[in-house]
Motif scaffolding. Structure first.
Motif, PDB file in Angstrom:
ATOM      1  N   THR A 122      79.201 -34.696  15.312  1.00 41.76           N
ATOM      2  CA  THR A 122      77.907 -34.328  15.872  1.00 41.76           C
ATOM      3  C   THR A 122      76.948 -33.982  14.731  1.00 41.76           C
ATOM      4  OG1 THR A 122      78.686 -32.037  16.104  1.00 41.76           O
ATOM      5  CG2 THR A 122      78.801 -33.442  18.056  1.00 41.76           C
ATOM      6  N   PRO A 123      75.681 -34.313  14.886  1.00 37.68           N
ATOM      7  CA  PRO A 123      74.715 -34.019  13.812  1.00 37.68           C
ATOM      8  C   PRO A 123      74.479 -32.513  13.692  1.00 37.68           C
ATOM      9  CG  PRO A 123      73.594 -34.775  15.779  1.00 37.68           C
ATOM     10  CD  PRO A 123      75.050 -34.971  16.032  1.00 37.68           C
ATOM     11  N   ASP A 124      73.901 -32.100  12.596  1.00 41.43           N
ATOM     12  CA  ASP A 124      73.585 -30.688  12.382  1.00 41.43           C
ATOM     13  C   ASP A 124      72.132 -30.391  12.718  1.00 41.43           C
ATOM     14  OD1 ASP A 124      76.189 -29.939  10.927  1.00 41.43           O
ATOM     15  OD2 ASP A 124      75.455 -31.635   9.737  1.00 41.43           O
ATOM     16  N   ILE A 125      71.301 -31.444  12.658  1.00 50.18           N
ATOM     17  CA  ILE A 125      69.855 -31.287  12.842  1.00 50.18           C
ATOM     18  C   ILE A 125      69.321 -32.451  13.660  1.00 50.18           C
ATOM     19  CG2 ILE A 125      67.617 -31.128  11.646  1.00 50.18           C
ATOM     20  CD1 ILE A 125      69.453 -30.357   9.110  1.00 50.18           C
ATOM     21  N   LEU A 126      68.366 -32.165  14.541  1.00 52.22           N
ATOM     22  CA  LEU A 126      67.660 -33.216  15.271  1.00 52.22           C
ATOM     23  C   LEU A 126      66.226 -33.278  14.769  1.00 52.22           C
ATOM     24  CD1 LEU A 126      69.992 -33.573  17.250  1.00 52.22           C
ATOM     25  CD2 LEU A 126      68.367 -33.381  19.135  1.00 52.22           C
ATOM     26  N   PHE A 127      65.784 -34.483  14.423  1.00 48.69           N
ATOM     27  CA  PHE A 127      64.371 -34.704  14.113  1.00 48.69           C
ATOM     28  C   PHE A 127      63.798 -35.462  15.296  1.00 48.69           C
ATOM     29  CE2 PHE A 127      61.286 -37.901  12.304  1.00 48.69           C
ATOM     30  CZ  PHE A 127      60.207 -37.027  12.332  1.00 48.69           C
ATOM     31  N   VAL A 128      62.857 -34.845  16.003  1.00 49.37           N
ATOM     32  CA  VAL A 128      62.401 -35.373  17.285  1.00 49.37           C
ATOM     33  C   VAL A 128      60.912 -35.703  17.294  1.00 49.37           C
ATOM     34  CG1 VAL A 128      62.227 -34.868  19.748  1.00 49.37           C
ATOM     35  CG2 VAL A 128      64.168 -33.996  18.450  1.00 49.37           C
ATOM     36  N   ILE A 129      60.593 -36.875  17.806  1.00 50.90           N
ATOM     37  CA  ILE A 129      59.207 -37.257  18.046  1.00 50.90           C
ATOM     38  C   ILE A 129      58.920 -36.986  19.523  1.00 50.90           C
ATOM     39  CG2 ILE A 129      57.541 -39.158  18.160  1.00 50.90           C
ATOM     40  CD1 ILE A 129      58.239 -38.380  15.323  1.00 50.90           C
ATOM     41  N   ASP A 130      57.933 -36.146  19.794  1.00 52.17           N
ATOM     42  CA  ASP A 130      57.548 -35.749  21.152  1.00 52.17           C
ATOM     43  C   ASP A 130      58.620 -34.875  21.798  1.00 52.17           C
ATOM     44  OD1 ASP A 130      56.575 -35.373  23.698  1.00 52.17           O
ATOM     45  OD2 ASP A 130      55.909 -37.448  23.940  1.00 52.17           O
ATOM     46  N   VAL A 131      58.568 -33.609  21.459  1.00 49.32           N
ATOM     47  CA  VAL A 131      59.533 -32.626  21.961  1.00 49.32           C
ATOM     48  C   VAL A 131      59.463 -32.506  23.477  1.00 49.32           C
ATOM     49  CG1 VAL A 131      60.143 -30.172  21.933  1.00 49.32           C
ATOM     50  CG2 VAL A 131      59.509 -31.333  19.808  1.00 49.32           C
ATOM     51  N   ARG A 132      58.283 -32.703  24.031  1.00 54.30           N
ATOM     52  CA  ARG A 132      58.115 -32.623  25.487  1.00 54.30           C
ATOM     53  C   ARG A 132      58.909 -33.730  26.191  1.00 54.30           C
ATOM     54  NH1 ARG A 132      53.956 -30.440  28.870  1.00 54.30           N
ATOM     55  NH2 ARG A 132      53.706 -31.592  30.821  1.00 54.30           N
ATOM     56  N   LYS A 133      58.804 -34.938  25.696  1.00 54.88           N
ATOM     57  CA  LYS A 133      59.534 -36.062  26.291  1.00 54.88           C
ATOM     58  C   LYS A 133      61.036 -35.935  26.064  1.00 54.88           C
ATOM     59  CE  LYS A 133      60.077 -41.113  26.244  1.00 54.88           C
ATOM     60  NZ  LYS A 133      60.346 -41.143  27.691  1.00 54.88           N
ATOM     61  N   GLU A 134      61.395 -35.461  24.883  1.00 51.90           N
ATOM     62  CA  GLU A 134      62.808 -35.332  24.536  1.00 51.90           C
ATOM     63  C   GLU A 134      63.323 -33.922  24.830  1.00 51.90           C
ATOM     64  OE1 GLU A 134      63.946 -38.092  23.947  1.00 51.90           O
ATOM     65  OE2 GLU A 134      62.318 -39.266  23.051  1.00 51.90           O
ATOM     66  N   SER A 135      62.863 -33.343  25.930  1.00 47.13           N
ATOM     67  CA  SER A 135      63.229 -31.966  26.274  1.00 47.13           C
ATOM     68  C   SER A 135      64.735 -31.801  26.479  1.00 47.13           C
ATOM     69  CB  SER A 135      62.487 -31.518  27.533  1.00 47.13           C
ATOM     70  OG  SER A 135      62.776 -32.375  28.625  1.00 47.13           O
ATOM     71  N   THR A 136      65.399 -32.804  27.042  1.00 52.12           N
ATOM     72  CA  THR A 136      66.849 -32.728  27.264  1.00 52.12           C
ATOM     73  C   THR A 136      67.589 -32.678  25.934  1.00 52.12           C
ATOM     74  OG1 THR A 136      66.653 -33.980  29.323  1.00 52.12           O
ATOM     75  CG2 THR A 136      68.842 -33.817  28.360  1.00 52.12           C
ATOM     76  N   ALA A 137      67.180 -33.530  25.011  1.00 49.01           N
ATOM     77  CA  ALA A 137      67.816 -33.563  23.686  1.00 49.01           C
ATOM     78  C   ALA A 137      67.598 -32.240  22.963  1.00 49.01           C
ATOM     79  CB  ALA A 137      67.228 -34.708  22.866  1.00 49.01           C
ATOM     80  N   THR A 138      66.370 -31.732  23.030  1.00 47.39           N
ATOM     81  CA  THR A 138      66.033 -30.479  22.364  1.00 47.39           C
ATOM     82  C   THR A 138      66.825 -29.318  22.944  1.00 47.39           C
ATOM     83  OG1 THR A 138      63.793 -31.300  21.941  1.00 47.39           O
ATOM     84  CG2 THR A 138      64.143 -28.934  21.752  1.00 47.39           C
ATOM     85  N   ALA A 139      66.896 -29.249  24.275  1.00 44.97           N
ATOM     86  CA  ALA A 139      67.623 -28.166  24.943  1.00 44.97           C
ATOM     87  C   ALA A 139      69.115 -28.217  24.597  1.00 44.97           C
ATOM     88  CB  ALA A 139      67.427 -28.264  26.449  1.00 44.97           C
ATOM     89  N   GLU A 140      69.674 -29.425  24.592  1.00 41.29           N
ATOM     90  CA  GLU A 140      71.090 -29.595  24.281  1.00 41.29           C
ATOM     91  C   GLU A 140      71.381 -29.177  22.836  1.00 41.29           C
ATOM     92  OE1 GLU A 140      74.436 -33.158  24.436  1.00 41.29           O
ATOM     93  OE2 GLU A 140      72.624 -33.357  25.661  1.00 41.29           O
ATOM     94  N   ALA A 141      70.467 -29.537  21.948  1.00 42.62           N
ATOM     95  CA  ALA A 141      70.639 -29.187  20.537  1.00 42.62           C
ATOM     96  C   ALA A 141      70.594 -27.676  20.332  1.00 42.62           C
ATOM     97  CB  ALA A 141      69.548 -29.860  19.706  1.00 42.62           C
ATOM     98  N   ARG A 142      69.606 -27.038  20.897  1.00 40.75           N
ATOM     99  CA  ARG A 142      69.454 -25.590  20.723  1.00 40.75           C
ATOM    100  C   ARG A 142      70.612 -24.833  21.375  1.00 40.75           C
ATOM    101  NH1 ARG A 142      64.778 -23.553  18.921  1.00 40.75           N
ATOM    102  NH2 ARG A 142      64.946 -21.681  20.194  1.00 40.75           N
ATOM    103  N   HIS A 143      71.072 -25.328  22.513  1.00 41.12           N
ATOM    104  CA  HIS A 143      72.192 -24.685  23.211  1.00 41.12           C
ATOM    105  C   HIS A 143      73.453 -24.707  22.358  1.00 41.12           C
ATOM    106  CE1 HIS A 143      74.676 -23.357  26.573  1.00 41.12           C
ATOM    107  NE2 HIS A 143      75.501 -24.366  26.323  1.00 41.12           N
ATOM    108  N   ASN A 144      73.566 -25.729  21.514  1.00 43.80           N
ATOM    109  CA  ASN A 144      74.757 -25.879  20.683  1.00 43.80           C
ATOM    110  C   ASN A 144      74.541 -25.446  19.238  1.00 43.80           C
ATOM    111  OD1 ASN A 144      77.049 -27.432  22.294  1.00 43.80           O
ATOM    112  ND2 ASN A 144      75.084 -28.223  22.979  1.00 43.80           N
ATOM    113  N   GLY A 145      73.436 -24.765  18.990  1.00 42.64           N
ATOM    114  CA  GLY A 145      73.207 -24.191  17.669  1.00 42.64           C
ATOM    115  C   GLY A 145      72.673 -25.131  16.609  1.00 42.64           C
ATOM    116  N   LEU A 146      72.186 -26.313  17.021  1.00 42.19           N
ATOM    117  CA  LEU A 146      71.602 -27.245  16.058  1.00 42.19           C
ATOM    118  C   LEU A 146      70.154 -26.863  15.789  1.00 42.19           C
ATOM    119  CD1 LEU A 146      74.055 -28.857  17.279  1.00 42.19           C
ATOM    120  CD2 LEU A 146      72.736 -30.926  16.808  1.00 42.19           C
ATOM    121  N   LYS A 147      69.683 -27.141  14.602  1.00 41.42           N
ATOM    122  CA  LYS A 147      68.282 -26.928  14.273  1.00 41.42           C
ATOM    123  C   LYS A 147      67.464 -28.120  14.758  1.00 41.42           C
ATOM    124  CE  LYS A 147      68.617 -22.999  12.042  1.00 41.42           C
ATOM    125  NZ  LYS A 147      67.996 -21.762  12.595  1.00 41.42           N
TER     126      LYS A 147
END
Length: 266
Positions: free
Chosen positions: A158-183
């Protein structure tokens, strides 16, 4: 790394936010002013935050951390793929894979399945055992898997960091990352809650020019971080080899001296 240029950001349209009636209160600290019914993003802050995010990516990658590039919206998909592949970074550009982080083992199985099918399709001896229809069906399945997992085929954990374009659209990815302690490093427009991102890059997340400039800056940081990591690993490997050889020579010398001492006593 190249200097982040305010003029280029301006020409790319990075300063154009959303309509004032669609803004998120957390974006107020990045808004310069409203022009008509459009919020204008403060590009000085865009530059500062992009530099901070870029330095973070560089430092983390140089220390062995992995970054997953995520951009599934129409304007970002092709650019994410191009820039990530240019620096051999993993990416997702079609749709976020639910459970990618929380259910990594299942995702890994699908990636391994895709890789195995690709390997089999290249094996003429093995393919000779299948009918033409079976080969067509295998290639079709490979295509489906590749459209989803193609960008992460070489990701081993699993990656350690997510670099995301459009946090609003990628809300599921962002939420999953933060829930699992990823930056999370993310491009945040004026209609998005910046509190959900660890390293905010305030900018227009719709304009191709804006998206392209930011992705390229992060990709460059990733590439340079990898180069430092590889040099350090190479240096460590050489030092380890030298240490091993020195220990072997020391052992051989000790055995030789022991043998000489034994012969002298006899």
């Amino acid at each position: 790394m190249q200097t982040i240029d305010l003029k280029v950001l301006l020409e790319a349209g990075a300063h154009f936010g959303h309509k004032t009636n669609k803004w998120h209160p957390s974006a107020s600290k990045f808004i310069y002013k409203a022009v008509g019914d459009i919020h204008i993003i403060d590009l000085v802050k865009t530059k500062q935050h992009l530099e901070t995010a870029r330095d973070f990516i560089y430092q983390q990658v140089s220390q062995g951390k992995e970054v997953l590039f995520v951009g599934t919206k129409r304007q970002a998909g092709a650019i994410i793929k191009q820039e990530a592949e240019s620096v051999s970074a993993p990416y997702i550009n079609s749709r976020w894979i639910g459970g990618f982080i929380t259910n990594w083992q299942e995702v890994k199985k699908n990636v391994e399945k895709m890789n195995q099918i690709e390997k089999d399709l290249k094996d003429s001896t093995k393919m000779a055992k299948y009918t033409k229809l079976e080969r067509v069906l295998m290639d079709r399945e490979r295509g489906k898997l590749e459209s989803v997992y193609g960008g992460v085929r070489k990701l081993e954990k699993t990656p350690d960091i997510l670099f995301v374009i459009d946090v609003r659209k990628e809300s599921t990815a962002t939420a999953e990352a933060r829930h699992n302690g990823l930056k999370v490093v993310g491009v945040v427009d004026t209609n998005t809650d910046s509190a959900k991102v660890d390293y905010v890059i305030p900018a227009n997340d719709d304009a191709v020019g804006s998206i392209s400039y930011i992705i390229k800056a992060i990709a460059e940081a990733y590439k340079e971080g990898k180069e430092v990591l590889e040099k350090n690993l190479e240096k460590e490997a050489k030092e380890l080899q030298s240490k091993k050889m020195a220990e072997q020579e020391k052992k051989a010398q000790a055995e030789k001296e022991q043998k000489v001492s034994k012969e002298a006593k006899e």
